[in-house]
Design a protein around this motif. Sequence first.
Motif, PDB file in Angstrom:
ATOM      1  N   ARG A 294       0.938  -1.149   0.102  1.00 43.69           N
ATOM      2  CA  ARG A 294       0.053   0.105  -0.099  1.00 43.69           C
ATOM      3  C   ARG A 294       0.835   1.403   0.114  1.00 43.69           C
ATOM      4  O   ARG A 294       0.564   2.398  -0.342  1.00 43.69           O
ATOM      5  N   ASP A 295       2.022   1.379   0.492  1.00 43.36           N
ATOM      6  CA  ASP A 295       3.054   2.543   0.518  1.00 43.36           C
ATOM      7  C   ASP A 295       3.411   2.748  -0.854  1.00 43.36           C
ATOM      8  O   ASP A 295       4.005   3.944  -1.040  1.00 43.36           O
ATOM      9  N   ASP A 296       3.193   1.975  -1.681  1.00 40.00           N
ATOM     10  CA  ASP A 296       3.666   2.059  -3.024  1.00 40.00           C
ATOM     11  C   ASP A 296       2.399   2.323  -3.960  1.00 40.00           C
ATOM     12  O   ASP A 296       2.686   2.630  -5.256  1.00 40.00           O
ATOM     13  N   ARG A 297       1.268   2.550  -3.626  1.00 37.25           N
ATOM     14  CA  ARG A 297       0.058   3.008  -4.296  1.00 37.25           C
ATOM     15  C   ARG A 297      -0.248   4.671  -4.386  1.00 37.25           C
ATOM     16  O   ARG A 297      -1.076   4.981  -5.129  1.00 37.25           O
ATOM     17  N   HIS A 298       0.281   5.403  -3.406  1.00 40.44           N
ATOM     18  CA  HIS A 298      -0.027   6.729  -3.423  1.00 40.44           C
ATOM     19  C   HIS A 298       0.838   7.660  -3.557  1.00 40.44           C
ATOM     20  O   HIS A 298       2.351   7.448  -3.281  1.00 40.44           O
ATOM     21  N   TRP A 299       0.706   8.864  -3.952  1.00 40.56           N
ATOM     22  CA  TRP A 299       1.531  10.029  -4.300  1.00 40.56           C
ATOM     23  C   TRP A 299       1.950  10.724  -2.848  1.00 40.56           C
ATOM     24  O   TRP A 299       3.069  10.929  -2.586  1.00 40.56           O
ATOM     25  N   VAL A 300       1.030  11.014  -1.964  1.00 38.00           N
ATOM     26  CA  VAL A 300       1.396  11.577  -0.825  1.00 38.00           C
ATOM     27  C   VAL A 300       0.910  11.047   0.621  1.00 38.00           C
ATOM     28  O   VAL A 300       1.257  11.272   1.624  1.00 38.00           O
ATOM     29  N   TYR A 301      -0.398  10.486   0.502  1.00 39.89           N
ATOM     30  CA  TYR A 301      -0.873   9.644   1.589  1.00 39.89           C
ATOM     31  C   TYR A 301      -0.132   8.996   2.345  1.00 39.89           C
ATOM     32  O   TYR A 301       0.717   8.079   1.798  1.00 39.89           O
ATOM     33  N   HIS A 302      -0.045   9.138   3.689  1.00 43.24           N
ATOM     34  CA  HIS A 302       0.608   8.240   4.807  1.00 43.24           C
ATOM     35  C   HIS A 302       2.358   8.482   4.462  1.00 43.24           C
ATOM     36  O   HIS A 302       3.009   7.700   4.601  1.00 43.24           O
ATOM     37  N   ARG A 303       2.549   9.486   3.634  1.00 40.23           N
ATOM     38  CA  ARG A 303       4.116   9.782   3.505  1.00 40.23           C
ATOM     39  C   ARG A 303       4.728  11.123   4.150  1.00 40.23           C
ATOM     40  O   ARG A 303       5.656  11.451   3.910  1.00 40.23           O
ATOM     41  N   VAL A 310       7.455  13.550  -6.851  1.00 45.38           N
ATOM     42  CA  VAL A 310       7.755  14.323  -7.909  1.00 45.38           C
ATOM     43  C   VAL A 310       8.931  15.437  -7.678  1.00 45.38           C
ATOM     44  O   VAL A 310       9.897  15.488  -8.573  1.00 45.38           O
ATOM     45  N   CYS A 311       8.977  16.137  -6.729  1.00 44.50           N
ATOM     46  CA  CYS A 311       9.758  17.273  -6.503  1.00 44.50           C
ATOM     47  C   CYS A 311      10.933  17.232  -5.371  1.00 44.50           C
ATOM     48  O   CYS A 311      11.844  17.960  -5.282  1.00 44.50           O
ATOM     49  N   GLY A 312      10.749  16.205  -4.572  1.00 45.65           N
ATOM     50  CA  GLY A 312      11.711  15.816  -3.480  1.00 45.65           C
ATOM     51  C   GLY A 312      11.396  16.727  -2.157  1.00 45.65           C
ATOM     52  O   GLY A 312      12.008  16.457  -1.044  1.00 45.65           O
ATOM     53  N   THR A 313      10.425  17.676  -2.172  1.00 44.70           N
ATOM     54  CA  THR A 313      10.147  18.659  -1.070  1.00 44.70           C
ATOM     55  C   THR A 313       9.302  17.475  -0.103  1.00 44.70           C
ATOM     56  O   THR A 313       8.726  16.425  -0.234  1.00 44.70           O
ATOM     57  N   THR A 314       9.785  17.845   1.392  1.00 42.26           N
ATOM     58  CA  THR A 314       9.231  16.740   2.357  1.00 42.26           C
ATOM     59  C   THR A 314       7.606  17.074   2.323  1.00 42.26           C
ATOM     60  O   THR A 314       7.033  18.103   2.390  1.00 42.26           O
ATOM     61  N   ILE A 315       6.981  15.881   2.470  1.00 44.87           N
ATOM     62  CA  ILE A 315       5.417  15.749   2.483  1.00 44.87           C
ATOM     63  C   ILE A 315       4.971  16.300   3.983  1.00 44.87           C
ATOM     64  O   ILE A 315       5.681  15.723   4.966  1.00 44.87           O
ATOM     65  N   VAL A 316       4.216  16.937   4.186  1.00 43.05           N
ATOM     66  CA  VAL A 316       3.725  17.624   5.409  1.00 43.05           C
ATOM     67  C   VAL A 316       2.264  16.693   5.786  1.00 43.05           C
ATOM     68  O   VAL A 316       1.757  16.453   4.766  1.00 43.05           O
ATOM     69  N   VAL A 317       1.949  16.633   7.000  1.00 46.62           N
ATOM     70  CA  VAL A 317       0.729  16.229   7.431  1.00 46.62           C
ATOM     71  C   VAL A 317       0.391  17.208   8.542  1.00 46.62           C
ATOM     72  O   VAL A 317       0.976  17.867   9.474  1.00 46.62           O
ATOM     73  N   GLU A 318      -1.004  17.356   8.564  1.00 48.17           N
ATOM     74  CA  GLU A 318      -1.528  18.359   9.245  1.00 48.17           C
ATOM     75  C   GLU A 318      -2.980  17.973   9.829  1.00 48.17           C
ATOM     76  O   GLU A 318      -3.713  17.102   9.067  1.00 48.17           O
ATOM     77  N   GLU A 319      -3.566  18.407  10.759  1.00 50.51           N
ATOM     78  CA  GLU A 319      -5.084  18.086  11.102  1.00 50.51           C
ATOM     79  C   GLU A 319      -6.009  19.120  10.364  1.00 50.51           C
ATOM     80  O   GLU A 319      -5.932  20.371  10.317  1.00 50.51           O
ATOM     81  N   ALA A 320      -7.088  18.343   9.859  1.00 48.63           N
ATOM     82  CA  ALA A 320      -7.896  19.252   9.165  1.00 48.63           C
ATOM     83  C   ALA A 320      -9.267  18.668   9.463  1.00 48.63           C
ATOM     84  O   ALA A 320      -9.942  17.503   8.887  1.00 48.63           O
ATOM     85  N   ALA A 321     -10.190  19.360  10.201  1.00 51.10           N
ATOM     86  CA  ALA A 321     -11.205  18.992  10.796  1.00 51.10           C
ATOM     87  C   ALA A 321     -11.184  17.351  11.389  1.00 51.10           C
ATOM     88  O   ALA A 321     -12.275  16.571  11.103  1.00 51.10           O
ATOM     89  N   GLY A 322     -10.342  17.263  12.296  1.00 47.59           N
ATOM     90  CA  GLY A 322     -10.041  15.873  12.847  1.00 47.59           C
ATOM     91  C   GLY A 322      -9.537  14.920  12.190  1.00 47.59           C
ATOM     92  O   GLY A 322      -9.561  13.681  12.791  1.00 47.59           O
ATOM     93  N   ARG A 323      -9.184  15.145  10.867  1.00 52.74           N
ATOM     94  CA  ARG A 323      -8.609  13.976  10.173  1.00 52.74           C
ATOM     95  C   ARG A 323      -7.070  14.496   9.390  1.00 52.74           C
ATOM     96  O   ARG A 323      -7.064  15.642   9.304  1.00 52.74           O
ATOM     97  N   LYS A 324      -6.348  13.688   9.324  1.00 49.97           N
ATOM     98  CA  LYS A 324      -5.072  13.900   8.899  1.00 49.97           C
ATOM     99  C   LYS A 324      -5.029  14.253   7.179  1.00 49.97           C
ATOM    100  O   LYS A 324      -5.599  13.587   6.545  1.00 49.97           O
ATOM    101  N   LEU A 325      -4.239  15.233   6.961  1.00 51.75           N
ATOM    102  CA  LEU A 325      -4.179  15.835   5.570  1.00 51.75           C
ATOM    103  C   LEU A 325      -2.825  15.916   5.207  1.00 51.75           C
ATOM    104  O   LEU A 325      -1.941  16.449   5.920  1.00 51.75           O
ATOM    105  N   TYR A 326      -2.411  14.988   4.180  1.00 51.19           N
ATOM    106  CA  TYR A 326      -1.182  14.968   3.514  1.00 51.19           C
ATOM    107  C   TYR A 326      -0.961  15.622   2.305  1.00 51.19           C
ATOM    108  O   TYR A 326      -2.140  15.397   1.483  1.00 51.19           O
ATOM    109  N   TRP A 327       0.052  16.434   2.228  1.00 46.46           N
ATOM    110  CA  TRP A 327       0.334  17.057   0.900  1.00 46.46           C
ATOM    111  C   TRP A 327       1.454  17.742   0.802  1.00 46.46           C
ATOM    112  O   TRP A 327       2.686  17.813   1.893  1.00 46.46           O
ATOM    113  N   CYS A 328       1.958  18.195  -0.591  1.00 48.18           N
ATOM    114  CA  CYS A 328       3.272  18.723  -0.935  1.00 48.18           C
ATOM    115  C   CYS A 328       3.329  20.284  -1.006  1.00 48.18           C
ATOM    116  O   CYS A 328       2.630  20.621  -1.973  1.00 48.18           O
TER     117      CYS A 328
END
Length: 334
Positions: A294-303, A310-328
């Motif tokens: 499953r770790d190889d199926r997604h671009w940013v989720y759980h990373r 794509v760019c090498g920037t560190t993927i961040v995670v934050e809380e959004a309405a009580g759920r984890k949001l992953y993005w670059c």
Amino acid sequence: MPEGHSVHRIARQFDRNYVGRAVRASSPQGRFVEGASVIDERTVMSVRAVGKQMFLEFEGDVWLRVHLGMYGAWDFAGEILVDPTIASANGRMGQTNQRGTDLEGEPILDDAGENSLTSIGAPRRARVHVRMSEQTTGLADEGDQWPPPVVGQVRLRLMTEVTCADLRGPTACELQDPEQVQATIGKLGPDPLVDDVAEGEERFTRVVRRKPTAIGLLLMDQAVVSGIGNVYRAEMLFRARQNPHTPGRDVPEDVVRGLWRDWVKLLRTGVETGQMMTMDDLSDEDYRKAMASRDDRHWVYHRAGLPCRVCGTTIVVEEAAGRKLYWCPNCQKG
């Protein structure tokens, strides 16, 4: 939480194994005794999945509404007629190759113990025990005992002469009349597998483009669009290179429409494969890796903390309405 593709797959299993058959209904846990007594010995007439909710129609205009929520799951046991679009060689739901072609070699089990590399096959009957949820970890071995023993807290058990379905831990399990069903569905946003796709796009675009709410929250709002959960939300926004904090009304219309069209594609792929595969144009080797892990199926989720693919920037995670949001932060500036 099971996302929309899982609920549609579950509905397909009920369509093949329960529609047209009378069921014995019980509540081993004791929390749905009255409801089970109402539908006991009634024939299942139809099944509908809309977003994350499923509706089973019984004779006499009685409907069962089930919302699995965060922890709910259906367990199937017995003789199961498997839908060819969701079948696997080991009887497990969720194991088809989205390309529809045979991949040679030994089956690969993914990190949840699932055989993910099999082609779509013909309908068949197999004695299996299978769990339908997002956090499936393995098959239960119950031998040939019939009916199967009750394991854990089973809210509702539905049995035909040869098939058993156990419901555990749902957020909602209730009976409704037709008017209540329509009222429930009327509160939900469009579902690409239920609503006209073009009309759904217009409805989704119209709602998003007038909202001041962040697009990252709107995609999780089931009144805006049905079925999208935490995984698909993160992946769709990355695929669109869209900043999750941008108010819906400020997201360009072409991007909003692109999000809807991507959901149409990803939902269909999820139903066919049973996996939330969100990476396109993979080589055969990379595809096998993705279906095996499953770790190889997604671009940013759980990373979180890992470099963007794509760019090498560190993927961040934050809380959004009580759920984890992953993005670059780099790829998703817009």
